[in-house]
Design a protein around this motif. Structure first.
Motif, PDB file in Angstrom:
ATOM      1  N   UNK A   1     -54.480  19.962  -0.685  1.00  0.00           N
ATOM      2  CA  UNK A   1     -53.371  20.197   0.235  1.00  0.00           C
ATOM      3  C   UNK A   1     -52.655  18.865   0.456  1.00  0.00           C
ATOM      4  N   UNK A   2     -51.585  18.631  -0.299  1.00  0.00           N
ATOM      5  CA  UNK A   2     -50.867  17.363  -0.231  1.00  0.00           C
ATOM      6  C   UNK A   2     -50.192  17.170   1.127  1.00  0.00           C
TER       7      UNK A   2
ATOM      8  N   UNK B   1     -51.397  18.131   3.952  1.00  0.00           N
ATOM      9  CA  UNK B   1     -52.457  17.697   4.873  1.00  0.00           C
ATOM     10  C   UNK B   1     -52.768  16.219   4.672  1.00  0.00           C
ATOM     11  N   UNK B   2     -52.700  15.752   3.428  1.00  0.00           N
ATOM     12  CA  UNK B   2     -52.932  14.321   3.179  1.00  0.00           C
ATOM     13  C   UNK B   2     -51.852  13.477   3.845  1.00  0.00           C
ATOM     14  N   UNK B   3     -50.604  13.909   3.722  1.00  0.00           N
ATOM     15  CA  UNK B   3     -49.496  13.196   4.366  1.00  0.00           C
ATOM     16  C   UNK B   3     -49.664  13.261   5.885  1.00  0.00           C
ATOM     17  N   UNK B   4     -49.974  14.444   6.401  1.00  0.00           N
ATOM     18  CA  UNK B   4     -50.139  14.619   7.843  1.00  0.00           C
ATOM     19  C   UNK B   4     -51.267  13.749   8.389  1.00  0.00           C
TER      20      UNK B   4
ATOM     21  N   UNK C   1     -43.690  27.717   6.052  1.00  0.00           N
ATOM     22  CA  UNK C   1     -44.967  27.382   5.432  1.00  0.00           C
ATOM     23  C   UNK C   1     -45.068  25.893   5.173  1.00  0.00           C
ATOM     24  N   UNK C   2     -46.195  25.326   5.499  1.00  0.00           N
ATOM     25  CA  UNK C   2     -46.389  23.893   5.343  1.00  0.00           C
ATOM     26  C   UNK C   2     -46.494  23.225   6.696  1.00  0.00           C
TER      27      UNK C   2
ATOM     28  N   UNK D   1     -46.299  23.963  -1.424  1.00  0.00           N
ATOM     29  CA  UNK D   1     -46.394  23.528  -2.820  1.00  0.00           C
ATOM     30  C   UNK D   1     -46.345  22.025  -3.027  1.00  0.00           C
ATOM     31  N   UNK D   2     -46.182  21.246  -1.956  1.00  0.00           N
ATOM     32  CA  UNK D   2     -46.190  19.789  -2.084  1.00  0.00           C
ATOM     33  C   UNK D   2     -44.825  19.139  -2.182  1.00  0.00           C
ATOM     34  N   UNK D   3     -43.772  19.874  -1.855  1.00  0.00           N
ATOM     35  CA  UNK D   3     -42.436  19.284  -1.852  1.00  0.00           C
ATOM     36  C   UNK D   3     -42.116  18.820  -0.433  1.00  0.00           C
TER      37      UNK D   3
END
Length: 131
Positions: A5-6, A8-11, A28-29, A45-47
């Motif tokens: 979950x990209x 979540x990594x940023x968050x 979503x996201x 989707x990671x955008x």
């Protein structure tokens, strides 16, 4: 093997900045707000999509640090596609740039150095090079 979950990594990084709220994004996201203003959001989707002044958007796109937003390409919105966890630091730098801009911590001239300095935003051309 699960998908990373990209967002979540940023968050996990951005949530520690003073005054930042991390909220579910309506499409979503995850969405990031500072002082009740949206810094941007990351889709499932990671955008990552961020709203910048049009001049800064133009400079980031011209420097290859972001893409025009897929549905609003002539606005201040930019998109940054994270394909793997290796793209997370560059996404975080874009959020940091917007965070500092929204909090009045960055001067317009210093933004130019961030846009053109590949050590501050990952050099996307390196993604296509063999390890």
């Amino acid at each position: 093997m699960g998908t990373i979950d990209l967002g979540a990594l940023v968050a996990g990084i951005v949530k520690h900045w003073d005054g930042v709220e991390v909220l579910p994004y309506r499409f979503g996201g995850v969405e990031f707000r500072v002082d009740r203003r949206e810094m941007g959001h990351v889709h499932v989707g990671g955008v990552a999509d961020l709203l910048m002044p049009v001049r800064l958007r133009r400079d980031l796109v011209a420097a290859g640090r972001a893409e025009p937003h897929r549905t609003q390409p002539h606005s201040g919105w930019i998109s940054f596609r994270m394909r793997s966890e290796h793209d997370v630091p560059a996404a975080v730098e874009l959020f940091r740039l917007n965070y500092e801009r929204l909090r009045g911590m960055v001067r317009p001239r210093s933004v130019t150095s961030v846009v053109t300095n590949p050590t501050l935003l990952a050099d996307r051309s390196a993604d296509d090079m063999p390890a």
